[in-house]
Scaffold this motif. Structure first.
Motif: not given
Length: 365
Positions: A248-269
């Protein structure tokens, strides 16, 4: 009667608790009275044929509740403490929840950092309750907390040398810990030096599912085979979920974004979609005007596509930092505030994160 009045009344009744014949100190008796409101009655060891009851298995947040519910299957339903859109960072224990915890056999949480309200609970909970701190599960991929408020110096592969927790000094019971060891657990660095949002990696969810299976099997040995089958089915589904989300995420990989707080690095990695910064370091701390200005400049400079709010916190901050930048606003829900509790909640949470990321990052492309 509100919670303060209830606790005050329990403290007033602490003198009466002395007649229960407990060997605890006066201070512990007072704490137990304020938190649990009754004399401690120890639960007997597992009895053949015993089944989980409504309050015998208690969980903190929805993603964990969902995994526990799936391993339990038709054998029972776990109790959820942080329900609805409540945040574990600010949750206050209700008297009914305290009574359920006092009578529980197993209590599942992520860690004392993720659910700060559990610190006092675990200090006063009866020793008959098995406390399972899932952030200590052997086999978890653990990532260090990121340095740099806007991630200037972060490393998305910042796990330990092998990308996993230290098994040599880990717990010998798949993350099971009784409350008397809680302070030592927090001090040994396996929790306090790592990002606590471990559930946002489905590989970690698989390891936690095994720990949940083991804890429930120890509490209800006659149900061991059932819990094994249910856990196997959950793990297989988590593998399929990872494949689905990665596609699902393959088409948007590499597009920069900002999150509200640093909660997502496990998902990101796990899925290769790194954020470039966060609006705030902690969701409970209002960012300064200086920080908001710095984030806005970073959004402009990086041509960030999206800035994501969270359901429980101020969406107007997102509007503030995106003003004049061209970045779109979206919402990410790391704890399942908008997800229905129960079996399948974990899948809905991860799938929802992926869908919201994709929708915002692909808009206008």
């Amino acid at each position: 009667m509100n919670e303060f009045d209830w606790n005050f009344r329990m403290l007033e009744q602490a003198k009466g608790l002395l007649s229960c014949g407990k060997a605890s100190s006066n201070a512990r008796i007072l704490l137990s009275a304020a938190v649990f409101g009754s004399c401690t009655v120890l639960t007997p060891a597992a009895v053949a044929g015993e089944s989980p009851t409504e309050n015998s298995v208690v969980t903190t947040i929805k993603p964990i509740h969902g995994l526990v519910a799936e391993v339990l299957g038709n054998e029972g339903a776990p109790r959820l403490l942080v329900d609805g859109a409540a945040s574990p960072h600010t949750y206050a224990l209700k008297p009914s929840d305290a009574r359920a915890l006092n009578a529980a056999k197993v209590f599942f949480r992520v860690s004392p950092d993720v659910e700060p309200f559990t610190r006092k609970i675990v200090a006063a909970i009866p020793p008959s309750v098995t406390v399972v701190t899932l952030a200590e599960t052997p086999g978890l991929v653990l990532l260090k907390r990121r340095s740099g408020n806007a991630f200037e110096t972060h490393d998305h592969s910042a796990a330990d040398e092998h990308g996993h927790a230290d098994h040599g000094h880990g717990d010998h019971h798949n993350g099971h810990r009784h409350h008397e060891k809680d302070d030592a657990n927090a001090a040994d660095g396996r929790i306090e030096n790592n990002d606590g949002h471990v559930w946002l990696d489905p590989e970690n969810a698989k390891a936690m599912t095994r720990a949940i299976r083991d804890a429930l099997s120890a509490a209800y040995p006659d149900k061991k085979d059932i819990f094994q089958r249910n856990a196997d089915a959950t793990i297989a589904r988590l593998d399929a979920l990872s494949t689905e989300v990665n596609t699902m995420l393959e088409p948007v990989k590499g597009r920069p974004f900002v999150v509200f707080h640093d909660a997502y690095q496990y998902f990101e990695a796990r899925f290769g979609v790194p954020a470039i910064g966060s609006i705030t370091v902690s969701p409970e701390v209002q960012p300064s005007a200086k920080r908001l200005t710095a984030i806005r400049e970073k959004i402009r400079a990086s041509n960030a596509h999206c800035v994501f709010a969270e359901p429980q916190f101020q969406a107007k901050l997102v509007a503030t930092v995106t003003e004049g930048t061209g970045a779109r606003a979206g919402t990410l829900d790391p704890e399942g505030a908008t997800v229905a509790a129960g079996p399948g909640a974990y899948d809905r949470l991860i799938r929802g994160l992926a869908a919201n990321l994709k929708d915002c990052l692909s808009a206008g492309s």
